[in-house]
Design a protein around this motif. Structure first.
Motif, PDB file in Angstrom:
ATOM      1  N   ALA A  62      71.871  45.913  82.213  1.00 48.76           N
ATOM      2  CA  ALA A  62      71.997  45.158  83.468  1.00 48.76           C
ATOM      3  C   ALA A  62      72.486  43.744  83.192  1.00 48.76           C
ATOM      4  CB  ALA A  62      70.650  45.122  84.205  1.00 48.76           C
ATOM      5  N   VAL A  63      71.889  43.095  82.184  1.00 50.15           N
ATOM      6  CA  VAL A  63      72.277  41.716  81.864  1.00 50.15           C
ATOM      7  C   VAL A  63      73.700  41.685  81.306  1.00 50.15           C
ATOM      8  CG1 VAL A  63      71.778  39.725  80.361  1.00 50.15           C
ATOM      9  CG2 VAL A  63      69.899  40.928  81.530  1.00 50.15           C
ATOM     10  N   TYR A  64      73.987  42.634  80.418  1.00 48.56           N
ATOM     11  CA  TYR A  64      75.315  42.653  79.802  1.00 48.56           C
ATOM     12  C   TYR A  64      76.411  42.858  80.860  1.00 48.56           C
ATOM     13  CZ  TYR A  64      79.316  43.979  76.978  1.00 48.56           C
ATOM     14  OH  TYR A  64      80.569  44.036  76.443  1.00 48.56           O
ATOM     15  N   ASN A  65      76.226  43.873  81.691  1.00 45.72           N
ATOM     16  CA  ASN A  65      77.243  44.160  82.705  1.00 45.72           C
ATOM     17  C   ASN A  65      77.390  43.016  83.707  1.00 45.72           C
ATOM     18  OD1 ASN A  65      77.817  46.668  81.580  1.00 45.72           O
ATOM     19  ND2 ASN A  65      76.194  47.678  82.766  1.00 45.72           N
ATOM     20  N   ASN A  81      66.717  39.334  78.752  1.00 45.71           N
ATOM     21  CA  ASN A  81      67.054  40.102  77.557  1.00 45.71           C
ATOM     22  C   ASN A  81      68.024  39.309  76.682  1.00 45.71           C
ATOM     23  OD1 ASN A  81      68.498  41.995  75.782  1.00 45.71           O
ATOM     24  ND2 ASN A  81      67.284  43.550  76.850  1.00 45.71           N
ATOM     25  N   VAL A  82      67.505  38.733  75.596  1.00 47.29           N
ATOM     26  CA  VAL A  82      68.304  37.825  74.768  1.00 47.29           C
ATOM     27  C   VAL A  82      69.366  38.588  73.972  1.00 47.29           C
ATOM     28  CG1 VAL A  82      68.226  36.204  72.840  1.00 47.29           C
ATOM     29  CG2 VAL A  82      66.548  36.027  74.643  1.00 47.29           C
ATOM     30  N   GLU A  83      69.074  39.840  73.607  1.00 45.03           N
ATOM     31  CA  GLU A  83      70.070  40.615  72.850  1.00 45.03           C
ATOM     32  C   GLU A  83      71.356  40.756  73.660  1.00 45.03           C
ATOM     33  OE1 GLU A  83      69.678  41.145  69.708  1.00 45.03           O
ATOM     34  OE2 GLU A  83      67.727  40.172  70.004  1.00 45.03           O
ATOM     35  N   ALA A  84      71.196  41.008  74.949  1.00 44.76           N
ATOM     36  CA  ALA A  84      72.385  41.128  75.810  1.00 44.76           C
ATOM     37  C   ALA A  84      73.124  39.801  75.881  1.00 44.76           C
ATOM     38  CB  ALA A  84      71.971  41.591  77.211  1.00 44.76           C
ATOM     39  N   LEU A  85      72.380  38.701  75.947  1.00 41.07           N
ATOM     40  CA  LEU A  85      73.010  37.379  76.003  1.00 41.07           C
ATOM     41  C   LEU A  85      73.791  37.102  74.714  1.00 41.07           C
ATOM     42  CD1 LEU A  85      70.249  35.098  77.621  1.00 41.07           C
ATOM     43  CD2 LEU A  85      72.151  36.282  78.753  1.00 41.07           C
ATOM     44  N   LYS A  86      73.182  37.469  73.580  1.00 42.66           N
ATOM     45  CA  LYS A  86      73.856  37.227  72.296  1.00 42.66           C
ATOM     46  C   LYS A  86      75.148  38.019  72.197  1.00 42.66           C
ATOM     47  CE  LYS A  86      69.873  36.123  69.351  1.00 42.66           C
ATOM     48  NZ  LYS A  86      68.973  36.725  68.341  1.00 42.66           N
ATOM     49  N   LYS A  87      75.093  39.267  72.674  1.00 44.43           N
ATOM     50  CA  LYS A  87      76.294  40.102  72.660  1.00 44.43           C
ATOM     51  C   LYS A  87      77.383  39.470  73.541  1.00 44.43           C
ATOM     52  CE  LYS A  87      78.637  44.080  72.223  1.00 44.43           C
ATOM     53  NZ  LYS A  87      79.495  44.223  71.045  1.00 44.43           N
ATOM     54  N   SER A  90      78.859  36.521  71.815  1.00 46.26           N
ATOM     55  CA  SER A  90      79.767  36.903  70.721  1.00 46.26           C
ATOM     56  C   SER A  90      81.130  37.340  71.264  1.00 46.26           C
ATOM     57  CB  SER A  90      79.145  38.022  69.884  1.00 46.26           C
ATOM     58  OG  SER A  90      79.217  39.256  70.603  1.00 46.26           O
ATOM     59  N   GLU A  91      81.123  37.767  72.533  1.00 48.40           N
ATOM     60  CA  GLU A  91      82.390  38.179  73.159  1.00 48.40           C
ATOM     61  C   GLU A  91      83.053  37.032  73.905  1.00 48.40           C
ATOM     62  OE1 GLU A  91      81.402  41.647  75.455  1.00 48.40           O
ATOM     63  OE2 GLU A  91      80.848  42.798  73.683  1.00 48.40           O
ATOM     64  N   GLY A  92      82.463  35.823  73.763  1.00 50.86           N
ATOM     65  CA  GLY A  92      83.155  34.646  74.279  1.00 50.86           C
ATOM     66  C   GLY A  92      82.635  34.079  75.587  1.00 50.86           C
ATOM     67  N   LEU A  93      81.591  34.704  76.160  1.00 50.79           N
ATOM     68  CA  LEU A  93      81.095  34.185  77.444  1.00 50.79           C
ATOM     69  C   LEU A  93      80.370  32.851  77.239  1.00 50.79           C
ATOM     70  CD1 LEU A  93      80.811  34.691  80.516  1.00 50.79           C
ATOM     71  CD2 LEU A  93      78.584  35.735  80.036  1.00 50.79           C
ATOM     72  N   ASN A  94      80.595  31.940  78.162  1.00 53.64           N
ATOM     73  CA  ASN A  94      79.924  30.652  78.185  1.00 53.64           C
ATOM     74  C   ASN A  94      78.536  30.841  78.806  1.00 53.64           C
ATOM     75  OD1 ASN A  94      79.479  27.912  78.060  1.00 53.64           O
ATOM     76  ND2 ASN A  94      80.877  27.383  79.738  1.00 53.64           N
ATOM     77  N   ILE A  95      77.493  30.742  77.974  1.00 56.42           N
ATOM     78  CA  ILE A  95      76.115  30.905  78.460  1.00 56.42           C
ATOM     79  C   ILE A  95      75.392  29.582  78.243  1.00 56.42           C
ATOM     80  CG2 ILE A  95      73.967  32.198  78.239  1.00 56.42           C
ATOM     81  CD1 ILE A  95      75.595  34.475  76.996  1.00 56.42           C
ATOM     82  N   VAL A  96      74.866  28.992  79.325  1.00 52.03           N
ATOM     83  CA  VAL A  96      74.226  27.682  79.224  1.00 52.03           C
ATOM     84  C   VAL A  96      72.926  27.693  80.017  1.00 52.03           C
ATOM     85  CG1 VAL A  96      74.764  25.225  79.135  1.00 52.03           C
ATOM     86  CG2 VAL A  96      76.606  26.842  79.594  1.00 52.03           C
ATOM     87  N   ASP A  98      72.152  27.777  75.792  1.00 57.60           N
ATOM     88  CA  ASP A  98      72.526  28.772  74.791  1.00 57.60           C
ATOM     89  C   ASP A  98      71.375  29.774  74.560  1.00 57.60           C
ATOM     90  OD1 ASP A  98      74.777  28.940  72.482  1.00 57.60           O
ATOM     91  OD2 ASP A  98      72.829  29.646  71.730  1.00 57.60           O
ATOM     92  N   PRO A  99      71.722  31.036  74.276  1.00 60.82           N
ATOM     93  CA  PRO A  99      70.673  32.034  74.025  1.00 60.82           C
ATOM     94  C   PRO A  99      69.670  31.633  72.939  1.00 60.82           C
ATOM     95  CG  PRO A  99      72.818  33.106  74.234  1.00 60.82           C
ATOM     96  CD  PRO A  99      73.070  31.633  74.288  1.00 60.82           C
ATOM     97  N   HIS A 100      70.104  30.838  71.942  1.00 60.03           N
ATOM     98  CA  HIS A 100      69.157  30.481  70.875  1.00 60.03           C
ATOM     99  C   HIS A 100      68.004  29.644  71.425  1.00 60.03           C
ATOM    100  CE1 HIS A 100      70.916  26.340  70.417  1.00 60.03           C
ATOM    101  NE2 HIS A 100      69.717  26.074  69.942  1.00 60.03           N
TER     102      HIS A 100
END
Lengths: 387, 387
Positions: A62-65, A81-87, A90-96, A98-100
């Motif tokens: 759900a998060v990834y899509n 779900n942080v794994e989805a955010l990290k993925k 890694s594919e270039g999405l601007n997430i703010v 940051d997942p870390h």
């Protein structure tokens, strides 16, 4: 060319509770196209989001899509779900932020270690893998009463926390990986929201002082400005700024502090998102926390955080014993009081102590704002018209 | 039981331009369910309205069917099919302001007669059925130059108005039923928005002073507080209150005044809805015009109209020669100026002089707000990224 300046920016928000709703109210002023992900299609933000997507914040797919639909992704809750955010990252999405940052904050154990390792004052603590380990530590006198146990993951609004005053209360201990920390003798509780953009510009909102409803373990009244001395106030702002810089994050960071009986500032916990302790900024500060969040995550200049007016904020909690379709008793009467700003989140079902809305009272002095807030608290009740 | 207090109130808004959008932003704070009727599914309000219904405000069936969906009906524009409103009213729908007010205001001839008959000072005027009748009156010396011709119906944002300074300009006369009035020698232009609920409670917002863009005949800058003397200010407030009471209406009434060279107040025209001259209230007055409109039409107590901060409002108009997908040049730069509040309406296509948004500058003094506004005007340009 900046996408925001072309009215074509798609901002994704994970979860559509009241924080998401108020974020969208601000985003709509700049014609940002808002996408909201929430498992509940009747969540507060669903009605005003440009696009609503049904799905769980815990669910990888759900998060990834959802992330694939937007230009920039943020969240109004730590539980993502942080794994989805990290993925997605890694594919270039601007997430703010940051997942870390989210990963660190999700785990109160890591959060405490981060404070310790970065010179942020916090109550002394130990980590435990399970309840049994804590029993052993008690038996071996490695733990002193009273103490506070916090589950490392999943706590929210006072849940996941147990206060253990003596040996007779150990049956209140919670199961799961947790930390225990000394119980601070609290003089006052304050919160400061810091904002930072990717250029590294940092600004703090004025400190607010929190008054709790002891029954519900929820903040009931927030007062701004706080009663901190100018020195402590500067120290708290410096700590909030230091923390957001140490995390190297963009966005908002709400930092909750205890002031102990010795007048020492102690960081309790922090949240990398808009926060209950910043609702009053909508009316009482030049830039609201929601506008500031948008500025920060889009790497725009941060707005002024100067206080326009003293304010008292009341959380509207469901009255005990009412569970059903909501009815706001005293709504009209409160609107007759000058400077009373009511926010109803749009939750259709009232439950005991559920956060259903808030009221910000602005007035020329804190004394008069507090008096008006007393009146609002005596008039405005969240009940249900079906019992 | 009041429906608004149960989060179940369905408010219908006819047309979804910027006024409708900002009305919905306020309504969402009280969890009012908003329905918007507009012929354009990309109108500013469409994205944040709870329910969007496509249909024309001029169309009898569209308006009638829309009214059947809601508990209470209001409008953000004068141009509404009044026959449909009357039919809905006869069937018991709560329409605020009342259709009789709209019918009066829609016809500038009736509006002027109402002023004259109710002791509201207005420029002297005559009604004409067509252009030929005006020519005849000119030939018979019954009309003196210079004069202003206004079409009785359909004018908006400066359209439907012709200023005829001498015989050589009579080819600018417009066809259709119209009024002509003496051309007032204007010292200043101000506007006051009055609010009234069904209980008869009346409050006025502080007067704003208007500065026009002469090319576009559109208001370019609105300043609050105005430079009216306290005496003229009281007189203007008394006239706005008298007018809304004479109309026996609930809702907002925006009253535009001229102050002539003799210091006399003259009512130019009025509009029974939120108004461009009240946008600044979102940030600079305790209660915004949008919240006040909701309070007024729902017969709730009116909110305080005390000024929090001096303000200067700039309309963001499309630059000449740009026609296409919008681009806001200077957006980030303006956000770096303290107290600059940008509102983009969400119109995706820029056209010369089209109202695309507004900026409210709040500051501690009007002088400093004006200086910041100068800077905003020099930086922020509505252009198009495809020419």
């Amino acid at each position: 060319m900046e996408k925001i300046a072309t009215s074509n920016l798609k901002l994704g928000i994970i979860c559509g509770g009241q924080l998401g709703k108020m974020l969208i109210q601000e985003a709509s002023k700049w014609d940002i196209i808002t996408y909201t992900l929430d498992a509940d299609e009747n969540c507060p933000a669903a009605g005003i989001s440009s696009v609503f997507v049904k799905g769980s914040n815990f669910d990888y797919d759900a998060v990834y899509n959802f992330g694939k639909l937007v230009d920039i992704l943020t969240f109004e809750i730590e539980h993502v779900n942080v794994e989805a955010l990290k993925k997605l990252k890694s594919e270039g999405l601007n997430i703010v932020p940051d997942p870390h940052v989210l990963e660190l904050i999700q785990d109160k154990g890591l959060q405490k270690c981060f404070y310790r390792d970065n010179g942020i004052p916090t109550a002394s603590f130990d980590l435990f893998g399970c309840k049994k380990d804590i029993f052993n530590a008690i038996n071996e006198n490695r733990v002193k009463f009273p103490f506070v146990q916090k589950l490392r993951k999943g706590g929210f609004d006072g849940r996941g926390v147990a206060v253990i005053n003596n040996l007779g209360e150990v049956d209140k201990l919670l199961e799961g990986p947790s930390l225990i920390e000394e119980k601070v003798v609290i003089e006052k509780e304050i919160a400061i929201i810091a904002a930072r953009n990717q250029k590294g510009e940092t600004k703090c909102f004025p400190a607010v002082e929190m008054v709790f409803n002891e029954h519900a373990n929820l903040v009931e009244r927030l007062v701004c400005p706080s009663s901190l001395t100018p020195e402590l106030n500067s120290e708290a702002e410096a700590l909030a700024s230091k923390l957001i810089e140490s995390l190297d994050m963009a966005g908002l960071l709400a930092v909750e502090f205890f002031v102990d009986v010795n007048g020492q500032l102690i960081v309790n916990e922090s949240a990398p998102r808009p926060h209950n302790s910043g609702h009053h900024t909508i009316e009482s500060v030049t830039t609201s926390q929601y506008e500031q969040h948008i500025r920060a995550i889009l790497n725009l200049p941060l707005g002024s955080t100067s206080l326009i007016s003293p304010s008292v904020l009341i959380n509207l909690l469901g009255e005990p014993f009412f569970d059903g379709p909501v009815f706001y008793e005293g709504f009209s009467e409160c609107l007759a009081i000058d400077g009373v700003k009511i926010h109803l989140y749009g939750k259709k079902i009232a439950r005991p102590y559920r956060k259903m809305g808030h009221v910000t009272v602005i007035s020329q002095s804190l004394e008069s704002a507090n008096k008006k807030a007393d009146k609002v608290m005596s008039l405005l009740k969240v009940k249900s018209w079906k019992n």
